[in-house]
Write a protein that holds these residues in place. Sequence first.
Motif, PDB file in Angstrom:
ATOM      1  N   ILE A  51       0.853  -1.193   0.000  1.00  0.00           N
ATOM      2  CA  ILE A  51       0.000   0.000   0.000  1.00  0.00           C
ATOM      3  C   ILE A  51       0.889   1.243   0.000  1.00  0.00           C
ATOM      4  O   ILE A  51       0.701   2.153  -0.793  1.00  0.00           O
ATOM      5  CB  ILE A  51      -0.966   0.008   1.202  1.00  0.00           C
ATOM      6  CG1 ILE A  51      -1.959  -1.150   1.073  1.00  0.00           C
ATOM      7  CG2 ILE A  51      -1.692   1.341   1.302  1.00  0.00           C
ATOM      8  CD1 ILE A  51      -2.886  -1.322   2.264  1.00  0.00           C
ATOM      9  N   THR A  52       1.863   1.259   0.898  1.00  0.00           N
ATOM     10  CA  THR A  52       2.782   2.397   0.950  1.00  0.00           C
ATOM     11  C   THR A  52       4.071   1.984   1.657  1.00  0.00           C
ATOM     12  O   THR A  52       4.094   1.009   2.403  1.00  0.00           O
ATOM     13  CB  THR A  52       2.143   3.610   1.663  1.00  0.00           C
ATOM     14  OG1 THR A  52       2.981   4.756   1.509  1.00  0.00           O
ATOM     15  CG2 THR A  52       1.917   3.339   3.144  1.00  0.00           C
ATOM     16  N   CYS A  53       5.126   2.731   1.387  1.00  0.00           N
ATOM     17  CA  CYS A  53       6.406   2.495   2.049  1.00  0.00           C
ATOM     18  C   CYS A  53       7.202   3.788   2.035  1.00  0.00           C
ATOM     19  O   CYS A  53       7.296   4.456   1.007  1.00  0.00           O
ATOM     20  CB  CYS A  53       7.193   1.407   1.313  1.00  0.00           C
ATOM     21  SG  CYS A  53       8.865   1.163   1.977  1.00  0.00           S
ATOM     22  N   VAL A  54       7.745   4.139   3.182  1.00  0.00           N
ATOM     23  CA  VAL A  54       8.701   5.241   3.271  1.00  0.00           C
ATOM     24  C   VAL A  54       9.904   4.749   4.054  1.00  0.00           C
ATOM     25  O   VAL A  54       9.807   3.835   4.860  1.00  0.00           O
ATOM     26  CB  VAL A  54       8.113   6.510   3.941  1.00  0.00           C
ATOM     27  CG1 VAL A  54       6.990   7.087   3.112  1.00  0.00           C
ATOM     28  CG2 VAL A  54       7.639   6.222   5.356  1.00  0.00           C
ATOM     29  N   GLY A  55      11.040   5.355   3.799  1.00  0.00           N
ATOM     30  CA  GLY A  55      12.249   4.969   4.498  1.00  0.00           C
ATOM     31  C   GLY A  55      13.463   5.267   3.664  1.00  0.00           C
ATOM     32  O   GLY A  55      13.436   6.129   2.773  1.00  0.00           O
ATOM     33  N   SER A  56      14.531   4.540   3.951  1.00  0.00           N
ATOM     34  CA  SER A  56      15.783   4.779   3.244  1.00  0.00           C
ATOM     35  C   SER A  56      16.571   3.477   3.138  1.00  0.00           C
ATOM     36  O   SER A  56      16.412   2.576   3.954  1.00  0.00           O
ATOM     37  CB  SER A  56      16.608   5.840   3.977  1.00  0.00           C
ATOM     38  OG  SER A  56      16.846   5.446   5.325  1.00  0.00           O
ATOM     39  N   VAL A  57      17.405   3.403   2.103  1.00  0.00           N
ATOM     40  CA  VAL A  57      18.257   2.235   1.886  1.00  0.00           C
ATOM     41  C   VAL A  57      19.676   2.684   1.553  1.00  0.00           C
ATOM     42  O   VAL A  57      19.902   3.825   1.148  1.00  0.00           O
ATOM     43  CB  VAL A  57      17.720   1.324   0.752  1.00  0.00           C
ATOM     44  CG1 VAL A  57      16.378   0.717   1.130  1.00  0.00           C
ATOM     45  CG2 VAL A  57      17.626   2.066  -0.564  1.00  0.00           C
ATOM     46  N   ILE A  99      10.532  -0.010  -7.477  1.00  0.00           N
ATOM     47  CA  ILE A  99      10.911   0.993  -6.492  1.00  0.00           C
ATOM     48  C   ILE A  99      11.447   2.226  -7.199  1.00  0.00           C
ATOM     49  O   ILE A  99      12.020   2.136  -8.284  1.00  0.00           O
ATOM     50  CB  ILE A  99      11.970   0.430  -5.498  1.00  0.00           C
ATOM     51  CG1 ILE A  99      12.086   1.308  -4.257  1.00  0.00           C
ATOM     52  CG2 ILE A  99      13.310   0.227  -6.195  1.00  0.00           C
ATOM     53  CD1 ILE A  99      12.844   0.640  -3.111  1.00  0.00           C
ATOM     54  N   CYS A 100      11.220   3.375  -6.571  1.00  0.00           N
ATOM     55  CA  CYS A 100      11.832   4.621  -7.017  1.00  0.00           C
ATOM     56  C   CYS A 100      12.618   5.176  -5.835  1.00  0.00           C
ATOM     57  O   CYS A 100      12.093   5.279  -4.727  1.00  0.00           O
ATOM     58  CB  CYS A 100      10.765   5.617  -7.461  1.00  0.00           C
ATOM     59  SG  CYS A 100      11.472   7.155  -8.115  1.00  0.00           S
ATOM     60  N   LEU A 101      13.885   5.488  -6.072  1.00  0.00           N
ATOM     61  CA  LEU A 101      14.787   5.965  -5.027  1.00  0.00           C
ATOM     62  C   LEU A 101      15.312   7.349  -5.384  1.00  0.00           C
ATOM     63  O   LEU A 101      15.575   7.631  -6.562  1.00  0.00           O
ATOM     64  CB  LEU A 101      15.970   4.997  -4.883  1.00  0.00           C
ATOM     65  CG  LEU A 101      15.617   3.549  -4.556  1.00  0.00           C
ATOM     66  CD1 LEU A 101      16.839   2.653  -4.715  1.00  0.00           C
ATOM     67  CD2 LEU A 101      15.051   3.449  -3.149  1.00  0.00           C
ATOM     68  N   ALA A 102      15.502   8.204  -4.379  1.00  0.00           N
ATOM     69  CA  ALA A 102      16.063   9.539  -4.586  1.00  0.00           C
ATOM     70  C   ALA A 102      17.406   9.631  -3.873  1.00  0.00           C
ATOM     71  O   ALA A 102      17.528   9.262  -2.703  1.00  0.00           O
ATOM     72  CB  ALA A 102      15.112  10.609  -4.049  1.00  0.00           C
ATOM     73  N   ASP A 103      18.411  10.152  -4.582  1.00  0.00           N
ATOM     74  CA  ASP A 103      19.742  10.294  -3.979  1.00  0.00           C
ATOM     75  C   ASP A 103      19.850  11.602  -3.205  1.00  0.00           C
ATOM     76  O   ASP A 103      18.867  12.341  -3.055  1.00  0.00           O
ATOM     77  CB  ASP A 103      20.835  10.156  -5.041  1.00  0.00           C
ATOM     78  CG  ASP A 103      20.888  11.314  -6.040  1.00  0.00           C
ATOM     79  OD1 ASP A 103      20.242  12.374  -5.819  1.00  0.00           O
ATOM     80  OD2 ASP A 103      21.583  11.152  -7.060  1.00  0.00           O
ATOM     81  N   LYS A 104      21.044  11.928  -2.731  1.00  0.00           N
ATOM     82  CA  LYS A 104      21.263  13.109  -1.885  1.00  0.00           C
ATOM     83  C   LYS A 104      20.933  14.416  -2.595  1.00  0.00           C
ATOM     84  O   LYS A 104      20.663  15.433  -1.954  1.00  0.00           O
ATOM     85  CB  LYS A 104      22.699  13.138  -1.373  1.00  0.00           C
ATOM     86  CG  LYS A 104      23.753  13.263  -2.458  1.00  0.00           C
ATOM     87  CD  LYS A 104      25.150  13.235  -1.871  1.00  0.00           C
ATOM     88  CE  LYS A 104      26.233  13.274  -2.912  1.00  0.00           C
ATOM     89  NZ  LYS A 104      26.223  14.384  -3.808  1.00  0.00           N
ATOM     90  N   ASP A 105      20.913  14.398  -3.935  1.00  0.00           N
ATOM     91  CA  ASP A 105      20.579  15.594  -4.713  1.00  0.00           C
ATOM     92  C   ASP A 105      19.126  15.594  -5.179  1.00  0.00           C
ATOM     93  O   ASP A 105      18.717  16.493  -5.918  1.00  0.00           O
ATOM     94  CB  ASP A 105      21.509  15.709  -5.926  1.00  0.00           C
ATOM     95  CG  ASP A 105      22.962  15.857  -5.508  1.00  0.00           C
ATOM     96  OD1 ASP A 105      23.236  16.622  -4.550  1.00  0.00           O
ATOM     97  OD2 ASP A 105      23.822  15.196  -6.129  1.00  0.00           O
ATOM     98  N   GLY A 106      18.372  14.582  -4.791  1.00  0.00           N
ATOM     99  CA  GLY A 106      16.975  14.483  -5.198  1.00  0.00           C
ATOM    100  C   GLY A 106      16.773  13.847  -6.559  1.00  0.00           C
ATOM    101  O   GLY A 106      15.644  13.735  -7.026  1.00  0.00           O
TER     102      GLY A 106
END
Length: 158
Positions: A51-57, A99-106
């Motif tokens: 349904i949803t997921c937030v966090g970091s890898v 999955i869609c991931l954003a790095d330190k610069d967005g």
Amino acid sequence: MDARSLTCMASKDDGGSALRVYALRLGPGEELFSSLLSFVEERKLRAPFIITCVGSVTKATLRLANATAENTNEVIRLQERFEIVSLVGTLNKDAHLHICLADKDGKTVGGHVLGDLEVFTTAEVVIGEAAGLQFSREMDARTGFPELVVQRRHDDGV
């Protein structure tokens, strides 16, 4: 989608399916993909989805859009800190997650999850299960990949 596929997934007379919701939080160093599969297996969920997921890898292995059944080598291995911008898909035995991931610069990168999703600080995941359905996968000659098959459960849905 052809009419045959549409009929298999839902019909006019279909009242839908009850929804069960589960939530879990994974901590630093845990592997997100295998943890989700273990969660689903332990609870014997038969039609689970994100349904949803937030966090970091800190790591991820993804198959890119250029991959085909004949050439599945379009794979990237990432190793830096990323925010999870989106995680979607089904979690049956042969899970299909993107999955869609954003790095330190967005800047974002995304693809089909193959594994190595190592949690950095947290992963807060909400999982749904369509209680009246069962998901499986069958090889589709048109795509060359195992594709989702949705069926009605023929039991009490537990």
